[in-house]
Design an enzyme around this catalytic site. Sequence first.
Site, PDB file in Angstrom:
ATOM      1  N   ARG A  94      15.375   3.740   1.266  1.00  0.00           N
ATOM      2  CA  ARG A  94      15.015   5.107   2.537  1.00  0.00           C
ATOM      3  C   ARG A  94      14.781   4.550   3.557  1.00  0.00           C
ATOM      4  NH1 ARG A  94      10.296   5.225   4.053  1.00  0.00           N
ATOM      5  NH2 ARG A  94       9.479   3.719   2.279  1.00  0.00           N
ATOM      6  N   GLU A 140      -8.786  -3.559   2.558  1.00  0.00           N
ATOM      7  CA  GLU A 140      -8.176  -2.371   1.964  1.00  0.00           C
ATOM      8  C   GLU A 140      -8.347  -2.314   0.605  1.00  0.00           C
ATOM      9  OE1 GLU A 140      -4.449  -3.049  -0.190  1.00  0.00           O
ATOM     10  OE2 GLU A 140      -2.755  -1.522   0.946  1.00  0.00           O
ATOM     11  N   TRP A 168      -1.525  -0.616   7.484  1.00  0.00           N
ATOM     12  CA  TRP A 168      -1.087   0.529   7.163  1.00  0.00           C
ATOM     13  C   TRP A 168      -0.444   1.393   8.733  1.00  0.00           C
ATOM     14  CZ3 TRP A 168       0.483   3.676   3.057  1.00  0.00           C
ATOM     15  CH2 TRP A 168       0.126   2.818   1.784  1.00  0.00           C
ATOM     16  N   TYR A 182      -3.980   6.664  -2.343  1.00  0.00           N
ATOM     17  CA  TYR A 182      -5.028   6.128  -3.125  1.00  0.00           C
ATOM     18  C   TYR A 182      -6.338   5.946  -3.206  1.00  0.00           C
ATOM     19  CZ  TYR A 182      -0.503   3.036  -2.935  1.00  0.00           C
ATOM     20  OH  TYR A 182       0.763   2.709  -3.112  1.00  0.00           O
ATOM     21  N   CYS A 204       2.907   2.975  -5.091  1.00  0.00           N
ATOM     22  CA  CYS A 204       4.498   2.153  -4.952  1.00  0.00           C
ATOM     23  C   CYS A 204       3.205   2.002  -6.480  1.00  0.00           C
ATOM     24  CB  CYS A 204       4.141   1.249  -4.318  1.00  0.00           C
ATOM     25  SG  CYS A 204       4.998   2.345  -2.817  1.00  0.00           S
ATOM     26  N   ARG A 226       6.195   1.466  -8.669  1.00  0.00           N
ATOM     27  CA  ARG A 226       7.863   1.827  -9.027  1.00  0.00           C
ATOM     28  C   ARG A 226       8.050   1.113  -8.398  1.00  0.00           C
ATOM     29  NH1 ARG A 226       8.623   4.936  -4.673  1.00  0.00           N
ATOM     30  NH2 ARG A 226       6.816   4.565  -3.238  1.00  0.00           N
ATOM     31  N   SER A 227       7.868   0.553  -7.406  1.00  0.00           N
ATOM     32  CA  SER A 227       9.189   0.158  -6.220  1.00  0.00           C
ATOM     33  C   SER A 227       8.671  -1.423  -5.345  1.00  0.00           C
ATOM     34  CB  SER A 227       9.087   1.511  -4.723  1.00  0.00           C
ATOM     35  OG  SER A 227       9.524   0.646  -3.998  1.00  0.00           O
ATOM     36  N   ASP A 241       8.157  -4.527  -2.593  1.00  0.00           N
ATOM     37  CA  ASP A 241       8.706  -5.444  -1.469  1.00  0.00           C
ATOM     38  C   ASP A 241       7.781  -6.552  -1.703  1.00  0.00           C
ATOM     39  OD1 ASP A 241       8.771  -6.677   0.617  1.00  0.00           O
ATOM     40  OD2 ASP A 241       7.846  -4.857   2.006  1.00  0.00           O
ATOM     41  N   ILE A 293      14.289  -7.184  -2.747  1.00  0.00           N
ATOM     42  CA  ILE A 293      13.981  -7.855  -1.291  1.00  0.00           C
ATOM     43  C   ILE A 293      14.948  -7.371  -0.291  1.00  0.00           C
ATOM     44  CG2 ILE A 293      14.470  -9.844  -0.691  1.00  0.00           C
ATOM     45  CD1 ILE A 293      13.899 -11.873  -3.166  1.00  0.00           C
ATOM     46  N   ALA A 331       9.886  -2.812   6.605  1.00  0.00           N
ATOM     47  CA  ALA A 331      10.793  -1.555   6.160  1.00  0.00           C
ATOM     48  C   ALA A 331      10.072  -0.417   6.673  1.00  0.00           C
ATOM     49  CB  ALA A 331      11.744  -2.279   5.421  1.00  0.00           C
TER      50      ALA A 331
HETATM   51  N1  LIG Z   1       8.118  -1.615   3.195  1.00  0.00           N
HETATM   52  C1  LIG Z   1       6.803  -2.062   2.710  1.00  0.00           C
HETATM   53  N2  LIG Z   1       6.318  -4.004   1.595  1.00  0.00           N
HETATM   54  C2  LIG Z   1       4.892  -2.503   1.791  1.00  0.00           C
HETATM   55  O1  LIG Z   1       4.591  -4.416   1.230  1.00  0.00           O
HETATM   56  C3  LIG Z   1       4.170  -1.418   1.773  1.00  0.00           C
HETATM   57  C4  LIG Z   1       4.550  -0.813   2.638  1.00  0.00           C
HETATM   58  N3  LIG Z   1       6.259  -0.884   2.920  1.00  0.00           N
HETATM   59  N4  LIG Z   1       4.093  -0.115   3.165  1.00  0.00           N
HETATM   60  C5  LIG Z   1       2.580   0.549   2.714  1.00  0.00           C
HETATM   61  C6  LIG Z   1       1.847  -0.739   2.669  1.00  0.00           C
HETATM   62  C7  LIG Z   1       1.163  -1.366   3.628  1.00  0.00           C
HETATM   63  N5  LIG Z   1       1.737  -3.027   2.845  1.00  0.00           N
HETATM   64  C8  LIG Z   1       2.189  -3.637   3.380  1.00  0.00           C
HETATM   65  C9  LIG Z   1       2.319  -3.748   4.810  1.00  0.00           C
HETATM   66  C10 LIG Z   1       3.222  -4.937   5.896  1.00  0.00           C
HETATM   67  C11 LIG Z   1       2.198  -6.423   4.971  1.00  0.00           C
HETATM   68  C12 LIG Z   1       2.493  -7.540   6.396  1.00  0.00           C
HETATM   69  O2  LIG Z   1       3.228  -7.193   7.324  1.00  0.00           O
HETATM   70  N6  LIG Z   1       2.327  -8.786   6.002  1.00  0.00           N
HETATM   71  C13 LIG Z   1       2.023  -9.765   6.390  1.00  0.00           C
HETATM   72  C14 LIG Z   1       1.047 -10.576   6.956  1.00  0.00           C
HETATM   73  C15 LIG Z   1      -0.323  -9.173   7.531  1.00  0.00           C
HETATM   74  C16 LIG Z   1      -1.384  -9.467   8.469  1.00  0.00           C
HETATM   75  O3  LIG Z   1      -1.458  -9.850   9.063  1.00  0.00           O
HETATM   76  O4  LIG Z   1      -2.075  -8.948   7.055  1.00  0.00           O
HETATM   77  C17 LIG Z   1       2.183 -10.848   5.532  1.00  0.00           C
HETATM   78  O5  LIG Z   1       2.964 -12.292   6.349  1.00  0.00           O
HETATM   79  O6  LIG Z   1       1.957 -10.385   4.379  1.00  0.00           O
HETATM   80  C18 LIG Z   1       2.289  -6.198   3.901  1.00  0.00           C
HETATM   81  C19 LIG Z   1       1.907  -4.588   3.407  1.00  0.00           C
HETATM   82  C20 LIG Z   1       2.317  -2.917   1.777  1.00  0.00           C
HETATM   83  N7  LIG Z   1       2.696  -1.795   1.909  1.00  0.00           N
HETATM   84  O1  LIG Z   2       1.514  -1.474  -2.348  1.00  0.00           O
HETATM   85  C1  LIG Z   2       2.774  -1.302  -1.851  1.00  0.00           C
HETATM   86  C2  LIG Z   2       2.811  -0.312  -1.311  1.00  0.00           C
HETATM   87  C3  LIG Z   2       4.653  -0.410  -0.965  1.00  0.00           C
HETATM   88  N1  LIG Z   2       5.481  -1.238  -0.992  1.00  0.00           N
HETATM   89  C4  LIG Z   2       6.679  -0.887  -1.066  1.00  0.00           C
HETATM   90  C5  LIG Z   2       7.577  -0.545  -1.403  1.00  0.00           C
HETATM   91  C6  LIG Z   2       9.253  -0.301  -1.119  1.00  0.00           C
HETATM   92  O2  LIG Z   2       9.652  -1.424  -0.483  1.00  0.00           O
HETATM   93  C7  LIG Z   2       8.075   0.436   0.060  1.00  0.00           C
HETATM   94  C8  LIG Z   2       8.155   1.407   0.208  1.00  0.00           C
HETATM   95  O3  LIG Z   2       9.154   2.559   0.180  1.00  0.00           O
HETATM   96  P1  LIG Z   2       9.927   3.719  -1.181  1.00  0.00           P
HETATM   97  O4  LIG Z   2      11.012   4.461  -0.889  1.00  0.00           O
HETATM   98  O5  LIG Z   2       8.857   4.924  -1.700  1.00  0.00           O
HETATM   99  O6  LIG Z   2       9.980   2.521  -2.425  1.00  0.00           O
HETATM  100  O7  LIG Z   2       6.707  -0.019   0.233  1.00  0.00           O
HETATM  101  C9  LIG Z   2       5.268  -2.155  -1.637  1.00  0.00           C
HETATM  102  O8  LIG Z   2       5.643  -3.022  -2.888  1.00  0.00           O
HETATM  103  N2  LIG Z   2       3.625  -1.992  -2.019  1.00  0.00           N
END
Ligand SMILES: Nc1nc(=O)c2c([nH]1)NC[C@@H]1CN(c3ccc(C(=O)N[C@@H](CCC(=O)O)C(=O)O)cc3)CN21
Ligand SMILES: O=c1ccn([C@H]2C[C@H](O)[C@@H](COP(=O)(O)O)O2)c(=O)[nH]1
Length: 264
Positions: free
Chosen positions: A21, A58, A80, A94, A146, A166-167, A169, A208, A263
């Site tokens: 996506r 969070e 977020w 959530y 997720c 379900r998905s 990262d 990944i 992403a």
């Molecule tokens: N693509 C994607 N991956 C995710 O894990 C994810 C989403 N989208 N969308 C919703 C939430 C938001 N989440 C996130 C978003 C950003 C980080 C991140 O950038 N982590 C950095 C440090 C950030 C911080 O300062 O805390 C890292 O190095 O872990 C981690 C989880 C988990 N979720």
């Molecule tokens: O808590 C979370 C929230 C989100 N993610 C990741 C999983 C995917 O990479 C994206 C969500 O994209 P979709 O297209 O909706 O699957 O965010 C995560 O790992 N953990």
Amino acid sequence: MKAYLELLQDILTNGEKKTDRTGTGTISVFGRQLRFDLAQGFPMVTTKKLHTKSIFHELLWFLSGDTNIRYLQENGVRIWDEWADENGELGPVYGSQWRAWETVDGRSIDQISKVIEQIKRNPDSRRHLVNAWNVADVDQMALPPCHFTFQFYVANNKLSCMFTMRSIDSFLGLPFNIASYALLTHMVAEQCGLEAGELIWSGGDTHIYQNHLEQVELQLTREPFPLPQLLIKRKPDSIFDYKYEDFEVVNYQSHPTIKAPIAV
Ligand SMILES: Nc1nc(=O)c2c([nH]1)NC[C@@H]1CN(c3ccc(C(=O)N[C@@H](CCC(=O)O)C(=O)O)cc3)CN21
Ligand SMILES: O=c1ccn([C@H]2C[C@H](O)[C@@H](COP(=O)(O)O)O2)c(=O)[nH]1
């Protein structure tokens, strides 16, 4: 956290290239499980530095039922930001489903209070579930859940938790998710007078992102350190009364941060 590193290697070895996506592209496997014995330490990745503050705030934010990012921003948490609208709203994500699931006849169900009551009253029940995948609401959410369900299980005075995603990262999201559910399990266990047992993660599309491959390779060259411990400094009257200051992660020894783009 050897199991987590093995999962990353598994995806590198067996993953299929897929579009997604966000337009980033991933390599992905489907259907995996990881288990962590919470008595062996607090499951935080040590092969890069994790930002505990974001993870803990969070979870407290989910538990408060809030779906606006204001609280997170006030506490320096930006994870977020990309998904919120101009008012900071994320829709019925959530917090809303956990604490105030709306029924068709206009009632509101607090799944967290309910599951804790059930665990105390009838520990052997096989219905200790919380669900965030509200089919009627999914389209109004900034991001469909997720980690969409979790289940508790009691045996030998220990509380275990299995959460399902379900998905995933696997580089940025999963380390956060594991630590978050570990913390939740410790909190619920304390509230129910139980010890923390096992944490089990179940994953669907476990990927990944293409722009995390170098970071993953680097992480896999690093030797994990022993796990830290979680300290909960008091037992509040309810699961909703914990404050950020009540928690401390002690002996967290880690390799340096590895930066990666998220992403969206
Ligand atoms: N693509 C994607 N991956 C995710 O894990 C994810 C989403 N989208 N969308 C919703 C939430 C938001 N989440 C996130 C978003 C950003 C980080 C991140 O950038 N982590 C950095 C440090 C950030 C911080 O300062 O805390 C890292 O190095 O872990 C981690 C989880 C988990 N979720
Ligand atoms: O808590 C979370 C929230 C989100 N993610 C990741 C999983 C995917 O990479 C994206 C969500 O994209 P979709 O297209 O909706 O699957 O965010 C995560 O790992 N953990």
